[in-house]
Motif scaffolding. Structure first.
Motif, PDB file in Angstrom:
ATOM      1  N   VAL A  70       0.836  -1.198   0.000  1.00  0.00           N
ATOM      2  CA  VAL A  70       0.000   0.000   0.000  1.00  0.00           C
ATOM      3  C   VAL A  70       0.876   1.255   0.000  1.00  0.00           C
ATOM      4  CG1 VAL A  70      -1.860   1.234   1.156  1.00  0.00           C
ATOM      5  CG2 VAL A  70      -1.728  -1.259   1.331  1.00  0.00           C
ATOM      6  N   LEU A  71       0.671   2.085  -1.018  1.00  0.00           N
ATOM      7  CA  LEU A  71       1.396   3.351  -1.097  1.00  0.00           C
ATOM      8  C   LEU A  71       0.454   4.492  -0.742  1.00  0.00           C
ATOM      9  CD1 LEU A  71       3.334   2.919  -4.472  1.00  0.00           C
ATOM     10  CD2 LEU A  71       4.117   2.400  -2.155  1.00  0.00           C
ATOM     11  N   THR A 125      -4.387  13.660  -2.159  1.00  0.00           N
ATOM     12  CA  THR A 125      -3.797  12.432  -1.639  1.00  0.00           C
ATOM     13  C   THR A 125      -4.498  11.221  -2.244  1.00  0.00           C
ATOM     14  OG1 THR A 125      -5.288  12.235   0.263  1.00  0.00           O
ATOM     15  CG2 THR A 125      -3.279  13.526   0.585  1.00  0.00           C
ATOM     16  N   ALA A 126      -3.830  10.086  -2.165  1.00  0.00           N
ATOM     17  CA  ALA A 126      -4.436   8.849  -2.655  1.00  0.00           C
ATOM     18  C   ALA A 126      -3.733   7.656  -2.015  1.00  0.00           C
ATOM     19  CB  ALA A 126      -4.324   8.745  -4.172  1.00  0.00           C
ATOM     20  N   PHE A 127      -4.465   6.554  -1.968  1.00  0.00           N
ATOM     21  CA  PHE A 127      -3.891   5.270  -1.585  1.00  0.00           C
ATOM     22  C   PHE A 127      -3.861   4.416  -2.844  1.00  0.00           C
ATOM     23  CE2 PHE A 127      -5.613   6.644   2.500  1.00  0.00           C
ATOM     24  CZ  PHE A 127      -4.518   6.407   3.328  1.00  0.00           C
ATOM     25  N   VAL A 128      -2.728   3.758  -3.078  1.00  0.00           N
ATOM     26  CA  VAL A 128      -2.595   2.849  -4.214  1.00  0.00           C
ATOM     27  C   VAL A 128      -2.208   1.487  -3.651  1.00  0.00           C
ATOM     28  CG1 VAL A 128      -1.411   2.370  -6.383  1.00  0.00           C
ATOM     29  CG2 VAL A 128      -1.840   4.739  -5.701  1.00  0.00           C
ATOM     30  N   VAL A 129      -3.056   0.487  -3.885  1.00  0.00           N
ATOM     31  CA  VAL A 129      -2.806  -0.860  -3.369  1.00  0.00           C
ATOM     32  C   VAL A 129      -2.429  -1.766  -4.540  1.00  0.00           C
ATOM     33  CG1 VAL A 129      -3.747  -2.802  -2.057  1.00  0.00           C
ATOM     34  CG2 VAL A 129      -4.548  -0.465  -1.580  1.00  0.00           C
ATOM     35  N   TYR A 130      -1.211  -2.289  -4.490  1.00  0.00           N
ATOM     36  CA  TYR A 130      -0.726  -3.211  -5.523  1.00  0.00           C
ATOM     37  C   TYR A 130      -1.011  -4.646  -5.123  1.00  0.00           C
ATOM     38  CZ  TYR A 130       1.760   0.369  -8.146  1.00  0.00           C
ATOM     39  OH  TYR A 130       2.058   1.451  -8.925  1.00  0.00           O
ATOM     40  N   GLU A 131      -1.078  -5.519  -6.111  1.00  0.00           N
ATOM     41  CA  GLU A 131      -1.223  -6.959  -5.867  1.00  0.00           C
ATOM     42  C   GLU A 131       0.072  -7.534  -5.307  1.00  0.00           C
ATOM     43  OE1 GLU A 131      -3.884  -8.822  -6.094  1.00  0.00           O
ATOM     44  OE2 GLU A 131      -5.228  -7.424  -7.088  1.00  0.00           O
ATOM     45  N   ILE A 155       4.048  -6.880  -3.647  1.00  0.00           N
ATOM     46  CA  ILE A 155       4.871  -5.956  -2.870  1.00  0.00           C
ATOM     47  C   ILE A 155       6.042  -5.411  -3.687  1.00  0.00           C
ATOM     48  CG2 ILE A 155       6.323  -7.743  -1.827  1.00  0.00           C
ATOM     49  CD1 ILE A 155       6.158  -6.105   0.806  1.00  0.00           C
ATOM     50  N   PHE A 156       6.600  -6.216  -4.591  1.00  0.00           N
ATOM     51  CA  PHE A 156       7.733  -5.762  -5.404  1.00  0.00           C
ATOM     52  C   PHE A 156       7.303  -4.717  -6.428  1.00  0.00           C
ATOM     53  CE2 PHE A 156       9.272  -9.680  -3.577  1.00  0.00           C
ATOM     54  CZ  PHE A 156      10.537  -9.310  -3.154  1.00  0.00           C
ATOM     55  N   ASP A 157       6.064  -4.809  -6.908  1.00  0.00           N
ATOM     56  CA  ASP A 157       5.530  -3.787  -7.811  1.00  0.00           C
ATOM     57  C   ASP A 157       5.365  -2.465  -7.056  1.00  0.00           C
ATOM     58  OD1 ASP A 157       5.451  -5.723  -9.780  1.00  0.00           O
ATOM     59  OD2 ASP A 157       3.305  -6.114  -9.540  1.00  0.00           O
ATOM     60  N   ALA A 158       4.898  -2.550  -5.819  1.00  0.00           N
ATOM     61  CA  ALA A 158       4.739  -1.346  -4.999  1.00  0.00           C
ATOM     62  C   ALA A 158       6.101  -0.701  -4.749  1.00  0.00           C
ATOM     63  CB  ALA A 158       4.056  -1.692  -3.672  1.00  0.00           C
ATOM     64  N   TYR A 184       2.466   3.189   3.128  1.00  0.00           N
ATOM     65  CA  TYR A 184       1.456   3.423   4.158  1.00  0.00           C
ATOM     66  C   TYR A 184       1.796   2.599   5.391  1.00  0.00           C
ATOM     67  CZ  TYR A 184      -3.013   3.406   6.567  1.00  0.00           C
ATOM     68  OH  TYR A 184      -3.994   3.528   7.503  1.00  0.00           O
ATOM     69  N   GLN A 185       1.787   3.248   6.549  1.00  0.00           N
ATOM     70  CA  GLN A 185       2.105   2.560   7.798  1.00  0.00           C
ATOM     71  C   GLN A 185       0.931   2.695   8.755  1.00  0.00           C
ATOM     72  OE1 GLN A 185       5.848   4.404   8.788  1.00  0.00           O
ATOM     73  NE2 GLN A 185       6.965   2.797   7.755  1.00  0.00           N
ATOM     74  N   GLN A 186       0.113   1.661   8.786  1.00  0.00           N
ATOM     75  CA  GLN A 186      -1.094   1.651   9.606  1.00  0.00           C
ATOM     76  C   GLN A 186      -0.786   1.894  11.073  1.00  0.00           C
ATOM     77  OE1 GLN A 186      -4.343   1.452   8.847  1.00  0.00           O
ATOM     78  NE2 GLN A 186      -4.931   1.461  10.975  1.00  0.00           N
TER      79      GLN A 186
END
Length: 117
Positions: free
Chosen positions: A16-17, A55-61, A63-66, A88-90
Protein backbone atom coordinates in the motif's frame (compact mmCIF):
# COMPACT_ATOMS: atom_id res chain seq x y z
CA UNK A 1 13.91 -17.97 -8.39
CA UNK A 2 13.75 -14.39 -9.56
CA UNK A 3 16.79 -12.42 -8.29
CA UNK A 4 14.51 -9.47 -7.54
CA UNK A 5 12.51 -11.55 -5.08
CA UNK A 6 15.54 -12.88 -3.22
CA UNK A 7 16.46 -9.38 -2.03
CA UNK A 8 15.44 -8.53 1.49
CA UNK A 9 12.92 -5.74 1.80
CA UNK A 10 13.04 -2.94 4.32
CA UNK A 11 10.50 -3.42 7.14
CA UNK A 12 8.37 -0.44 6.04
CA UNK A 13 7.89 -1.77 2.49
CA UNK A 14 4.36 -3.00 1.81
CA UNK A 15 1.77 -3.23 -0.98
CA UNK A 16 0.00 0.00 0.00
CA UNK A 17 1.40 3.35 -1.10
CA UNK A 18 0.26 6.70 0.27
CA UNK A 19 0.63 9.44 -2.35
CA UNK A 20 0.66 13.16 -1.51
CA UNK A 21 0.90 16.39 -3.48
CA UNK A 22 -1.35 15.17 -6.29
CA UNK A 23 -3.10 17.69 -8.54
CA UNK A 24 -6.63 18.16 -7.17
CA UNK A 25 -8.17 17.47 -10.58
CA UNK A 26 -6.46 14.10 -11.16
CA UNK A 27 -8.89 11.27 -11.91
CA UNK A 28 -8.76 7.67 -10.76
CA UNK A 29 -8.29 6.64 -14.41
CA UNK A 30 -5.23 8.88 -14.68
CA UNK A 31 -3.88 7.38 -11.46
CA UNK A 32 -4.27 3.86 -12.91
CA UNK A 33 -2.46 5.04 -16.05
CA UNK A 34 0.54 6.37 -14.08
CA UNK A 35 0.79 3.76 -11.33
CA UNK A 36 -0.33 0.78 -13.45
CA UNK A 37 2.94 0.88 -15.39
CA UNK A 38 4.65 -0.76 -12.39
CA UNK A 39 2.31 -3.72 -11.90
CA UNK A 40 -1.18 -4.99 -11.22
CA UNK A 41 -3.20 -2.70 -8.97
CA UNK A 42 -5.86 -3.99 -6.60
CA UNK A 43 -7.34 -0.60 -5.70
CA UNK A 44 -6.81 3.16 -5.89
CA UNK A 45 -8.60 5.54 -3.53
CA UNK A 46 -8.26 9.23 -4.42
CA UNK A 47 -9.12 11.68 -1.65
CA UNK A 48 -12.03 13.95 -2.48
CA UNK A 49 -12.93 15.51 0.89
CA UNK A 50 -11.54 18.96 1.79
CA UNK A 51 -8.89 17.46 4.08
CA UNK A 52 -7.89 14.56 1.79
CA UNK A 53 -7.71 16.28 -1.61
CA UNK A 54 -4.33 15.84 -3.26
CA UNK A 55 -3.80 12.43 -1.64
CA UNK A 56 -4.44 8.85 -2.65
CA UNK A 57 -3.89 5.27 -1.58
CA UNK A 58 -2.59 2.85 -4.21
CA UNK A 59 -2.81 -0.86 -3.37
CA UNK A 60 -0.73 -3.21 -5.52
CA UNK A 61 -1.22 -6.96 -5.87
CA UNK A 62 2.52 -7.54 -5.40
CA UNK A 63 4.87 -5.96 -2.87
CA UNK A 64 7.73 -5.76 -5.40
CA UNK A 65 5.53 -3.79 -7.81
CA UNK A 66 4.74 -1.35 -5.00
CA UNK A 67 8.45 -1.01 -4.23
CA UNK A 68 9.24 -0.32 -7.89
CA UNK A 69 6.47 2.29 -8.15
CA UNK A 70 7.60 3.99 -4.95
CA UNK A 71 11.20 4.20 -6.19
CA UNK A 72 10.30 5.41 -9.69
CA UNK A 73 7.45 7.81 -8.91
CA UNK A 74 9.00 9.64 -5.95
CA UNK A 75 9.31 13.24 -7.19
CA UNK A 76 7.52 12.43 -10.47
CA UNK A 77 6.02 15.58 -12.00
CA UNK A 78 2.30 15.50 -12.81
CA UNK A 79 0.78 18.78 -14.01
CA UNK A 80 3.50 20.80 -12.30
CA UNK A 81 3.26 18.95 -8.96
CA UNK A 82 5.99 16.68 -7.66
CA UNK A 83 4.62 13.49 -6.11
CA UNK A 84 5.48 12.38 -2.61
CA UNK A 85 5.16 8.58 -2.51
CA UNK A 86 5.37 6.80 0.85
CA UNK A 87 4.67 3.31 2.13
CA UNK A 88 1.46 3.42 4.16
CA UNK A 89 2.10 2.56 7.80
CA UNK A 90 -1.09 1.65 9.61
CA UNK A 91 0.61 1.44 13.00
CA UNK A 92 1.52 5.16 12.88
CA UNK A 93 -2.11 6.10 12.27
CA UNK A 94 -3.53 3.76 14.91
CA UNK A 95 -0.86 4.79 17.41
CA UNK A 96 -2.13 8.39 17.25
CA UNK A 97 -5.74 7.21 17.57
CA UNK A 98 -4.87 4.94 20.52
CA UNK A 99 -3.06 7.80 22.28
CA UNK A 100 -6.13 10.04 21.96
CA UNK A 101 -8.37 7.22 23.28
CA UNK A 102 -6.04 6.68 26.27
CA UNK A 103 -5.97 10.43 27.04
CA UNK A 104 -9.78 10.52 26.99
CA UNK A 105 -9.94 7.44 29.21
CA UNK A 106 -7.56 9.01 31.77
CA UNK A 107 -9.58 12.23 31.75
CA UNK A 108 -12.81 10.28 32.42
CA UNK A 109 -11.18 8.33 35.25
CA UNK A 110 -9.85 11.56 36.83
CA UNK A 111 -13.36 13.05 36.68
CA UNK A 112 -14.93 9.88 38.09
CA UNK A 113 -12.53 9.70 41.05
CA UNK A 114 -12.20 13.46 41.62
CA UNK A 115 -8.49 13.68 40.80
CA UNK A 116 -7.12 17.12 39.91
CA UNK A 117 -3.99 17.72 37.83
Amino acid sequence: MNAQRSNRLAPDVNRVLFVRNLPFKITTEEMYEVFGKYGAIRQIRVGNAADTRGTAFVVYEDIFDAKSACEHLQGFNILGRYLIVLYYQQNKVTKKMNLKMKEDEIKQMKERYGVDD
